[in-house]
Design a protein around this motif. Structure first.
Motif, short mmCIF file in Angstrom:
data_model
loop_
_atom_site.label_atom_id
_atom_site.label_comp_id
_atom_site.label_asym_id
_atom_site.label_seq_id
_atom_site.Cartn_x
_atom_site.Cartn_y
_atom_site.Cartn_z
N SER A 45 -45.97 10.58 -16.56
CA SER A 45 -47.60 10.61 -17.32
C SER A 45 -47.85 9.75 -16.23
CB SER A 45 -47.89 10.04 -18.80
OG SER A 45 -47.44 8.42 -18.21
N GLY A 46 -46.54 8.35 -15.95
CA GLY A 46 -47.13 7.06 -14.97
C GLY A 46 -46.47 7.84 -13.00
N ILE A 47 -45.84 8.77 -13.40
CA ILE A 47 -45.06 9.74 -12.12
C ILE A 47 -46.43 10.53 -11.96
CG2 ILE A 47 -43.80 11.22 -11.10
CD1 ILE A 47 -42.07 10.65 -13.12
N GLY A 48 -46.95 11.01 -12.80
CA GLY A 48 -48.35 11.96 -12.49
C GLY A 48 -49.09 11.23 -11.93
N GLU A 49 -49.75 10.00 -12.91
CA GLU A 49 -50.34 9.63 -12.49
C GLU A 49 -50.47 9.14 -10.69
OE1 GLU A 49 -51.38 5.68 -15.19
OE2 GLU A 49 -51.38 7.60 -16.70
N MET A 50 -49.21 8.01 -10.29
CA MET A 50 -48.75 7.87 -9.20
C MET A 50 -49.20 9.14 -7.94
SD MET A 50 -45.36 6.44 -8.10
CE MET A 50 -44.12 7.77 -8.82
N LEU A 58 -52.40 19.48 -8.92
CA LEU A 58 -51.91 19.07 -9.45
C LEU A 58 -50.92 18.51 -10.12
CD1 LEU A 58 -51.85 22.80 -11.10
CD2 LEU A 58 -53.43 21.53 -11.21
N PRO A 59 -51.15 16.92 -9.59
CA PRO A 59 -49.92 15.80 -9.58
C PRO A 59 -49.56 15.96 -11.15
CG PRO A 59 -52.33 14.76 -8.91
CD PRO A 59 -52.64 16.45 -8.65
N THR A 60 -50.39 15.82 -11.72
CA THR A 60 -50.10 15.20 -13.45
C THR A 60 -49.53 16.13 -14.15
OG1 THR A 60 -52.35 16.35 -14.14
CG2 THR A 60 -52.32 14.02 -14.04
N LEU A 61 -49.12 16.83 -13.78
CA LEU A 61 -48.25 18.67 -13.99
C LEU A 61 -46.57 18.54 -12.90
CD1 LEU A 61 -47.65 21.11 -15.80
CD2 LEU A 61 -48.73 22.39 -14.62
N SER A 62 -47.40 18.98 -11.45
CA SER A 62 -46.78 18.77 -10.49
C SER A 62 -45.74 17.49 -10.83
CB SER A 62 -46.94 19.09 -9.26
OG SER A 62 -47.94 17.94 -8.88
N GLY A 63 -45.92 16.01 -9.87
CA GLY A 63 -44.76 15.14 -10.22
C GLY A 63 -44.43 14.75 -11.93
N PRO A 64 -44.52 15.29 -13.11
CA PRO A 64 -43.14 14.90 -13.64
C PRO A 64 -42.14 15.70 -13.82
CG PRO A 64 -45.30 14.44 -15.11
CD PRO A 64 -45.28 15.40 -13.30
N ALA A 65 -42.56 17.13 -13.65
CA ALA A 65 -42.26 18.75 -13.51
C ALA A 65 -41.11 18.31 -12.37
CB ALA A 65 -42.82 19.82 -13.11
N VAL A 67 -39.86 15.79 -11.11
CA VAL A 67 -38.58 14.59 -11.45
C VAL A 67 -37.98 15.41 -12.35
CG1 VAL A 67 -38.49 11.72 -12.77
CG2 VAL A 67 -40.14 12.53 -11.05
N LEU A 68 -37.74 16.08 -13.30
CA LEU A 68 -37.19 16.59 -14.79
C LEU A 68 -36.95 17.29 -13.33
CD1 LEU A 68 -39.88 17.20 -17.70
CD2 LEU A 68 -37.65 15.15 -17.19
N PHE A 69 -37.11 18.44 -12.79
CA PHE A 69 -36.23 19.55 -11.87
C PHE A 69 -34.77 18.69 -11.53
CE2 PHE A 69 -35.26 21.39 -8.34
CZ PHE A 69 -34.73 22.55 -8.89
N GLU A 70 -35.43 17.57 -10.76
CA GLU A 70 -34.31 16.93 -9.89
C GLU A 70 -33.70 15.97 -10.68
OE1 GLU A 70 -36.74 14.00 -7.50
OE2 GLU A 70 -37.40 15.99 -5.91
N TYR A 71 -33.96 15.81 -12.15
CA TYR A 71 -32.48 14.79 -13.10
C TYR A 71 -32.24 15.67 -13.31
CZ TYR A 71 -34.82 9.91 -14.00
OH TYR A 71 -34.79 8.84 -14.25
N VAL A 72 -32.81 17.47 -13.67
CA VAL A 72 -31.82 18.20 -14.59
C VAL A 72 -31.16 19.14 -13.06
CG1 VAL A 72 -31.89 21.12 -15.95
CG2 VAL A 72 -33.21 18.51 -16.07
#
Length: 153
Positions: A45-50, A58-65, A67-72
């Motif tokens: 959620s902090g990534i979305g805020e950042m 849609l930063p609160t959705l696209s930011g975490p998405a 980052v998760l995609f980059e991990y996976v």
């Protein structure tokens, strides 16, 4: 007149080793970037805020998405799993990074230049086109499927 050269590794083995190195390198970069973003944001959620401070939609959705995609996606790339699909998605992610984040002109010599994301996008597309090679899980999955088809023919 054709000229032949001897390759001690064999051209197929050399190709597969290069694909392995490229996949592992790209995967490490993507996981490292995800970890950096995660650390800076403190949480998903902090990534979305950042990201809300940027022009990313849609930063609160696209930011975490992302980052998760980059991990996976980074892990999948290292393992050679789903490389054609993951490669295209990584390239699209890097295009988004170019359009929304790395907006400085080419070769502007600042931290916001697009050269890295352009290079990562192109490498991702090359891997998407060429696949994982024999040293990836994709080869094991499609190789087995291919043997069944040949055996049944």
């Amino acid at each position: 007149m054709t000229m032949t050269t001897s390759n001690p590794l064999g051209s197929r083995t050399a190709r597969d080793l290069v694909l392995l190195l490229a996949r592992v390198g790209l995967g490490i970069i993507m996981i490292g970037h995800a970890a950096l973003m995660h650390g800076l944001g403190g949480s998903l959620s902090g990534i979305g805020e950042m990201w809300a401070a940027t022009a990313v939609p849609l930063p609160t959705l696209s930011g975490p998405a992302v980052v998760l995609f980059e991990y996976v996606g980074g892990a999948a790339m290292i393992l050679g799993l789903g490389v054609p699909i993951v490669g295209v998605l990584m390239a699209l992610t890097m295009v988004g990074a170019w359009v929304f984040v790395h907006t400085s002109p080419l070769f502007s010599m600042d931290a916001n230049g697009p050269e890295l994301v352009i290079s990562l996008a192109l490498l991702s597309l090359v891997l998407a086109a060429l696949g994982s090679g024999r040293f990836g899980l994709d080869h094991l999955i499609t190789g087995r499927r291919g043997h069944r088809v040949v055996a049944g023919a």
